[in-house]
Design an enzyme around this catalytic site. Sequence first.
Site, short mmCIF file in Angstrom:
data_model
loop_
_atom_site.label_atom_id
_atom_site.label_comp_id
_atom_site.label_asym_id
_atom_site.label_seq_id
_atom_site.Cartn_x
_atom_site.Cartn_y
_atom_site.Cartn_z
N SER A 4 20.84 2.24 -22.00
CA SER A 4 20.14 1.65 -23.14
C SER A 4 19.85 0.19 -22.83
O SER A 4 20.47 -0.43 -21.96
CB SER A 4 20.99 1.73 -24.41
OG SER A 4 21.99 0.71 -24.42
N ASP A 5 18.89 -0.39 -23.54
CA ASP A 5 18.75 -1.84 -23.49
C ASP A 5 19.87 -2.46 -24.32
O ASP A 5 20.66 -1.76 -24.97
CB ASP A 5 17.37 -2.25 -23.99
CG ASP A 5 16.89 -3.55 -23.36
OD1 ASP A 5 17.76 -4.38 -22.97
OD2 ASP A 5 15.68 -3.77 -23.24
N TYR A 6 19.94 -3.77 -24.31
CA TYR A 6 21.05 -4.53 -24.90
C TYR A 6 21.20 -4.22 -26.39
O TYR A 6 20.34 -4.56 -27.20
CB TYR A 6 20.76 -6.02 -24.68
CG TYR A 6 21.90 -6.97 -24.91
CD1 TYR A 6 22.66 -7.44 -23.85
CD2 TYR A 6 22.20 -7.42 -26.18
CE1 TYR A 6 23.69 -8.34 -24.05
CE2 TYR A 6 23.23 -8.32 -26.40
CZ TYR A 6 23.98 -8.78 -25.32
OH TYR A 6 24.99 -9.68 -25.54
N THR A 7 22.28 -3.58 -26.76
CA THR A 7 22.63 -3.14 -28.13
C THR A 7 21.59 -2.21 -28.75
O THR A 7 21.52 -2.06 -29.98
CB THR A 7 22.89 -4.34 -29.09
OG1 THR A 7 21.66 -5.06 -29.29
CG2 THR A 7 23.96 -5.26 -28.56
N ALA A 8 20.79 -1.53 -27.94
CA ALA A 8 19.74 -0.67 -28.49
C ALA A 8 20.31 0.53 -29.23
O ALA A 8 19.69 1.04 -30.16
CB ALA A 8 18.80 -0.20 -27.38
#
Length: 792
Positions: free
Chosen positions: A317-321
């Site tokens: 995932s992207d950052y905290t996605a």
Amino acid sequence: MALKALHFASASRAATRTLAVFGLSLALLPTAIAQQRPAPSSPQLATPAIERRVNDLLKQMTLEEKIGQLVQYNDSGYQSATSPTQIAANPEANNNVNSMDLASSGRLGSMLNTVGAERTNAFQHAAVDKSRLHIPLLFGADIIHGYRTIYPQPIGLAATFDPDLVQSLARMSAEESTTAGIRWFYSPMVDISRDARWGRTTEGAGEDPYLGAAMARAYVLGYQGTSLSNPDSVAACVKHFAAYGAAEAGREYNTTDMSEIRLRQIYLPPYKAAIDAGAATVMSAFNALNGTPATANRFLMQNILRDEWGFNGLVVSDYTAVMELVNHGIALDAATATRKALLAGVDIDMMSHFYDTKLPELISSGQVPMSVVDESVRRVLRVKFALGLFEHPYARGTEVTAAVPEHRPLVRKAAEESLVLLKNDSAGQSQSVLPFSTDARKIALIGPLADNPGEMMGSWSGGPQLADVVTIRSALDARAKQYGGSVTYAKGTEITGTSEDGFAEAVHAAEQADVAVLALGESGAMSGEAGSRAYLDLPGNQEKLLEAVAATNKPIVLLVFSGRPLVLDWAAQHVTAIIEVWFPGTEAGSAIADVLYGDVSPSGKLPMSFPRAVGQEPLYYNQFPTGRPPFHADLTKPPGPDSRFVSRYIDVPNDALFPFGFGLSYTKFSYGKVALSRPTVPLREANRESAKKVITATATVTNRGNRTATEIAQCYVRNLGASVEQPIRSLQGFSRITLKPGESKEVTFDLGFPELSFYNAESNAVIEPTHYTVWIGGSSLSSDEADFNVTP
């Protein structure tokens, strides 16, 4: 040599047409896909030896250890006097985890933006020496355009139209970064961007899928080298899957909505090219696509990525996605967000602290099958084994802590090739202002970017040392002295300044000079992530400064620093010469001086259209036709009786100020007549995915000037008469050629199914019996053409 379009198969796509919306559920996964599953995209991740090791290790792992491989954190809280801090800025996650404790107990699989040999080795020793199964960590970082020796940002590299150069630069950055323990790059970003307002335009290859695909492939081949197991190779992470660059209004993190035809024909080709090149990992996007957030979008992650394309790497995932699925409104709590993300195909949760806290309960309740968890763990372990981390877990060799002298020539070449000459008038003299003549003894160097080493790199610039950067001022000072000249420097204003206190000094410097060079534009922080802009003019009062200096009537060379196309309408009308320099990197000053003085003739071409006004955005050359085209109406004038009810603006022309593929040189190139190998092609011969050479287009390029220079010949195609309307033209090949004065060369473009097919109403790639026009020239405005027909 002309590049082939990087296309993807569609034979099994009809089997997936079970819903018209994206985000299919597990129950709707077609069995036909499973029966026609393609070969693994990365053979290095599919060897029997790796599979045996993965299965043997998986059998020994507890549930806690398995889940640990699926979470990723940074090194917040780690203190060191000698090791650098995090390499990129991100919002505070506030997840209150202790990464060192997690690594020591086998509950952490990877870390982000944790760099430096001391720092990475400390965490790696905790994982390898203290955890029960001694599974090494995988360190990833946002290395976008160099680690210590910084080269131009990706939008600038796209302007080179030189994939071989990009591959060499990517290899160089991998070699530097692995000495700091980094074995995973969150790069390349291959999102198509047609809207210059979007800040992350700077990280990609611009508006065209063919060019974007060529660049995507080059990055992956460079990063991963001949083998992932080589200690100086890194795993590429293709991002952001998918269509992140189509954010509405160019606003960061905003939603995207489009037809499946547009998705497949415009936005997906660069991702597919990277996957075909063997990319080991993929990152999910922040955005929602047609109502389903990418991080919970099974249509993207499973149906397209794995079932159609055969991707066998891991998805992060992207950052905290994963956490942001709650904000998207499709999950009411962390458990639901976790379940939706993992079942969609996201293997690693970056920084959300959801997988490790919610998966045990989801597994015990049967909401997440253990088999899904095991397969995600397998994907992570395959990448680690393929990278050789179990044999070589620590940073290799002597750590690179500054720009490498041996790498400077390559990044200087890249910066030179990235510069795009947009205008070069004579200012009333017998010759163009550029390159500088020996008469230009006194140079006024003006602007907030003229002597600013920190702003030569742009955003996501790795870990450079400012002392390594060659500024414009230092390079021009040295070059002018060689010719008995001098440089007078005046800052004039700040990048976003409003004070005019420095104007008088700048104007005086110009008045005393033979030529004024103005270094204006954006700061690095004005583009990149969270760098969307509603106005695309020169920031602050820089245009007022430009107008004040222009009033001296001295020849002006405007150097535009930016991570995106800017509105340069006033400058184009009043300034003698304009060069788009992007953010050139460590060798910025040297490269710019080489071009200004004519040691190098500019060869860059625009990878994005430059607007006349921000209201034209999104703006791109390969637009669709309309039922009321303007035909021959003069769009520079207000509408009249015969020119109002057409597709136009009433206050600005439709076209770009500087179009895609445009770029001047210090010489003149001419193109001969376009010739095709035959006038007709039978449909049965063309409409096959294996048809790589349906027709050949050729033209002769001649250097009509008195300087050796490089031209980028471009091949464009239009398809008329298809069942679905097609762009007015689309790039389907390019070739870099260097010609001596008076020299001619023939350029050849083989056009096959990848270049000539399109997506029909069923979203299948096809060729139909239609009429094609082919152009070969120096930009998207090429006028030399030839035609052929595909016959039934």
